[in-house]
Design a protein around this motif. Structure first.
Motif, PDB file in Angstrom:
ATOM      1  N   ASP A 276       0.826  -1.213   0.000  1.00 40.84           N
ATOM      2  CA  ASP A 276       0.000   0.000   0.000  1.00 40.84           C
ATOM      3  C   ASP A 276       0.863   1.268   0.000  1.00 40.84           C
ATOM      4  O   ASP A 276       0.497   2.276  -0.613  1.00 40.84           O
TER       5      ASP A 276
ATOM      6  N   ARG B  90      -4.866   7.737  -6.849  1.00 38.80           N
ATOM      7  CA  ARG B  90      -5.754   7.099  -7.827  1.00 38.80           C
ATOM      8  C   ARG B  90      -6.503   8.136  -8.662  1.00 38.80           C
ATOM      9  O   ARG B  90      -7.395   7.781  -9.414  1.00 38.80           O
ATOM     10  N   THR B  91      -6.137   9.382  -8.521  1.00 38.74           N
ATOM     11  CA  THR B  91      -6.969  10.439  -9.108  1.00 38.74           C
ATOM     12  C   THR B  91      -6.356  11.097 -10.334  1.00 38.74           C
ATOM     13  O   THR B  91      -6.949  12.001 -10.905  1.00 38.74           O
TER      14      THR B  91
ATOM     15  N   LEU C  63      -1.398   5.319  -9.593  1.00 39.56           N
ATOM     16  CA  LEU C  63      -0.838   3.998  -9.245  1.00 39.56           C
ATOM     17  C   LEU C  63      -1.615   3.421  -8.072  1.00 39.56           C
ATOM     18  O   LEU C  63      -2.049   4.154  -7.177  1.00 39.56           O
ATOM     19  N   MET C  64      -1.786   2.109  -8.091  1.00 38.82           N
ATOM     20  CA  MET C  64      -2.382   1.419  -6.941  1.00 38.82           C
ATOM     21  C   MET C  64      -1.897  -0.023  -6.934  1.00 38.82           C
ATOM     22  O   MET C  64      -1.336  -0.500  -7.923  1.00 38.82           O
ATOM     23  N   ASP C  65      -2.118  -0.702  -5.798  1.00 41.53           N
ATOM     24  CA  ASP C  65      -1.797  -2.125  -5.805  1.00 41.53           C
ATOM     25  C   ASP C  65      -3.081  -2.920  -5.986  1.00 41.53           C
ATOM     26  O   ASP C  65      -4.175  -2.447  -5.665  1.00 41.53           O
TER      27      ASP C  65
ATOM     28  N   ASP D  19      -7.777  -6.567  -4.259  1.00 40.53           N
ATOM     29  CA  ASP D  19      -9.080  -7.240  -4.316  1.00 40.53           C
ATOM     30  C   ASP D  19      -9.364  -7.870  -5.679  1.00 40.53           C
ATOM     31  O   ASP D  19     -10.305  -8.643  -5.820  1.00 40.53           O
TER      32      ASP D  19
ATOM     33  N   GLN E 102     -11.919  -4.931 -10.200  1.00 41.94           N
ATOM     34  CA  GLN E 102     -12.543  -4.209  -9.083  1.00 41.94           C
ATOM     35  C   GLN E 102     -11.661  -3.039  -8.636  1.00 41.94           C
ATOM     36  O   GLN E 102     -12.143  -1.921  -8.432  1.00 41.94           O
TER      37      GLN E 102
ATOM     38  N   HIS F  61     -12.025   1.407  -8.740  1.00 42.73           N
ATOM     39  CA  HIS F  61     -11.767   2.494  -7.784  1.00 42.73           C
ATOM     40  C   HIS F  61     -10.919   3.586  -8.432  1.00 42.73           C
ATOM     41  O   HIS F  61     -11.137   4.775  -8.225  1.00 42.73           O
TER      42      HIS F  61
ATOM     43  N   TRP G  37     -13.265  -9.179  -4.315  1.00 40.31           N
ATOM     44  CA  TRP G  37     -13.466  -9.620  -2.959  1.00 40.31           C
ATOM     45  C   TRP G  37     -14.189  -8.556  -2.161  1.00 40.31           C
ATOM     46  O   TRP G  37     -13.687  -7.465  -1.980  1.00 40.31           O
ATOM     47  N   ASP G  38     -15.404  -8.880  -1.725  1.00 41.29           N
ATOM     48  CA  ASP G  38     -16.109  -8.003  -0.798  1.00 41.29           C
ATOM     49  C   ASP G  38     -16.018  -8.656   0.566  1.00 41.29           C
ATOM     50  O   ASP G  38     -16.491  -9.773   0.767  1.00 41.29           O
ATOM     51  N   HIS G  39     -15.402  -7.959   1.533  1.00 40.08           N
ATOM     52  CA  HIS G  39     -15.120  -8.597   2.809  1.00 40.08           C
ATOM     53  C   HIS G  39     -16.367  -8.855   3.641  1.00 40.08           C
ATOM     54  O   HIS G  39     -16.317  -9.515   4.655  1.00 40.08           O
ATOM     55  N   PHE G  40     -17.487  -8.303   3.224  1.00 46.65           N
ATOM     56  CA  PHE G  40     -18.720  -8.575   3.945  1.00 46.65           C
ATOM     57  C   PHE G  40     -19.740  -9.335   3.120  1.00 46.65           C
ATOM     58  O   PHE G  40     -20.642  -9.949   3.652  1.00 46.65           O
ATOM     59  N   GLY G  41     -19.628  -9.239   1.794  1.00 46.33           N
ATOM     60  CA  GLY G  41     -20.636  -9.829   0.928  1.00 46.33           C
ATOM     61  C   GLY G  41     -20.663 -11.342   1.056  1.00 46.33           C
ATOM     62  O   GLY G  41     -19.680 -11.986   1.421  1.00 46.33           O
TER      63      GLY G  41
END
Lengths: 315, 315
Positions: A88, A161-162, A221-223, A226, A230, A234, A308-312
């Motif tokens: 991150d 990310r913008t 840039l992002m890692d 998930d 997906q 973002h 991956w949705d951590h709650f779904g």
């Protein structure tokens, strides 16, 4: 009976050693780097931040949810806990400097598990020169790990990310779909090559990708934690753009299915956007471009729900 | 069935709203202060650190271990989660600037619980001007909270546990034994005044104590989280000194027993050491002095085992 910290079996359990016994045994495994002014043992740690801004992120890992002790060694869980956090910071174009570790476990957990976990955490941090400077311990039914990682920008702006703009190319560096393939193999019944199950147990983010992306003029840039589609969603939302991927360009390592490369998480590859026409080194694979609009398409169409949705609840 | 995020009862559960629904609802409750260069929503947050050194600490809170949802409101748990972390930074003589929140809960947890918890966290942070800048969420069987707090020293040295010298006076500011008295009341059968049960639910650390101790020339400072005697034991060890308390000097608020004042935790009072002869304001109560040797005594004798070991089994 005296609490010696040693059970009848000759195996030390963390409940017998007690909170301070556990802390003592874990903390001494963590060397302190030159940026650490005050390490573990006080109310808080003090870490130098040459840039004058600190980059900070936190991740949680739970036994049974993010790892299983029958699939992963304590050492691997430690490596993974550090890796996903370090990624991150790298994804911001920053250098990881320090970690804080929150560790929970049942009293009957063997001290060796906590120690080997700590060794894994330490060794992964050593790859980037970060120190484990503090944390907290607690008794919990299952093993739980909270890691906060701090980093330094070295006077440069963060890679967020913008910043993606229509016309930019989208490129990835690192593994796609390895951990998902490995997880499928562990869940059975299909057997998969060992390199994939190993990748599930211990991701290997290419930590130099952040500096490299910066030097290549990355606009965002992002890692990938998930799943590529997906996570790019973002980035698209953050930048107010669309992202058009081409399935033929998605790098598929032998044995990885396209669906897993597009939606599998936990490999912590880095995906970025770069000005049009920028020539990228071979380690970065261009797999699409930034377009006006919104959302992520593959070959012009919408992508099946993944990631991956951590709650779904998957249905 | 469409996942609308709203159950048949008209009550939103976090599992129905999904990970990103939860994050969206929580994050919008957190205003971002002037030191925050980049708040929630990217791979990591970016927070200005004027001092060039960041102070950092982490604490874990678990349902059933640190709080019970039938005893404490979500709002109070949020206040407590922030308070115990903010106190760690104040105890270093620093100013808390930013928090990271790791939050886990079962899918059936009502969204209102997470939102009220977040409001409590926010309101406690507002007391010191800190912002909640990022975090992580996860599905877990019981509610779990990990908080990391960052702070700034403003160019001054940290107030550690290592500076106490023989001859220094030992003084405390804040409540002693309130939370322990309240917990005993909640466990029953003895009823205790409401102010004590309220103190268990929501500690009220005197946040100005850090700056005040610094201006009074404190040689060491810490917050009392596990119990006065136990925590002073850490300070004595850290400074290589002994600490001699006098029971007659221990401030006992009406309704608090001496044993609870000496060994009760969770009030987050601040205890410091000050050069001999230094006149302290009435908010600081001198209750002993630093001596050569080691350990903590009360009236010249050893102290009954007390304080909180997060792994130990009380017998």
């Amino acid at each position: 009976m005296e609490r010696s910290g040693i059970s009848g079996r000759g195996v030390i359990e963390i409940g017998e050693a007690g909170e301070f016994g556990l802390i003592t045994r874990v903390v001494r495994r963590f060397p302190q780097g030159p940026l650490v002014e005050l390490g573990p043992g006080d109310d808080a740690a003090v870490v130098r931040v040459p840039d004058g801004r600190v980059v900070a992120s936190m991740d949680l890992l739970l036994e049974g949810r993010h790892f299983r002790t029958d699939w992963s060694s304590a050492y691997d869980v430690g490596r993974k806990a550090a890796a996903q956090n370090l990624a991150d910071i790298v994804a911001m174009g920053a250098r990881p400097t320090a970690l804080l570790l929150g560790f929970g476990g049942p009293p009957e957990l063997e001290m060796a598990w906590a120690e080997e976990f700590s060794d894994g955490l330490r060794d992964e941090c050593a790859l980037v020169g970060a120190s484990v400077v503090g944390g907290d311990t607690v008794r919990s039914e299952k093993i739980m790990v909270a890691v906060t990682v701090l980093g330094d920008l070295g006077g440069r702006p963060p890679l967020t990310r913008t910043g993606a703009r229509p016309g930019d190319s989208v490129a990835v560096r690192g593994r796609l779909g390895w951990a998902a393939t490995g997880l499928a193999g562990l869940l059975g019944p299909v057997e998969v090559p060992e390199r994939f199950t190993a990748a599930h147990r211990r991701p290997e983010p290419p930590y130099t990708a952040g500096e490299e992306a910066r030097s290549l003029g990355a606009t965002a840039l992002m890692d990938v934690s998930d799943g590529l589609v997906q996570d790019l969603g973002h980035l698209a939302r953050g930048s107010g753009v669309g992202i058009a991927l081409s399935s033929a360009l998605v790098p598929l390592d032998e044995g990885v299915a396209l669906a897993d490369a597009l939606t599998g998480g936990d490999d912590h590859a880095f995906v970025g956007t770069f000005p049009a026409g920028r020539v990228l080194p071979p380690s970065w694979k261009v797999l699409g471009e930034v377009v006006a609009g919104g959302g992520v398409t593959v070959d012009g169409g919408p992508v099946e729900q993944g990631g991956w949705d951590h709650f779904g609840v998957t249905s």
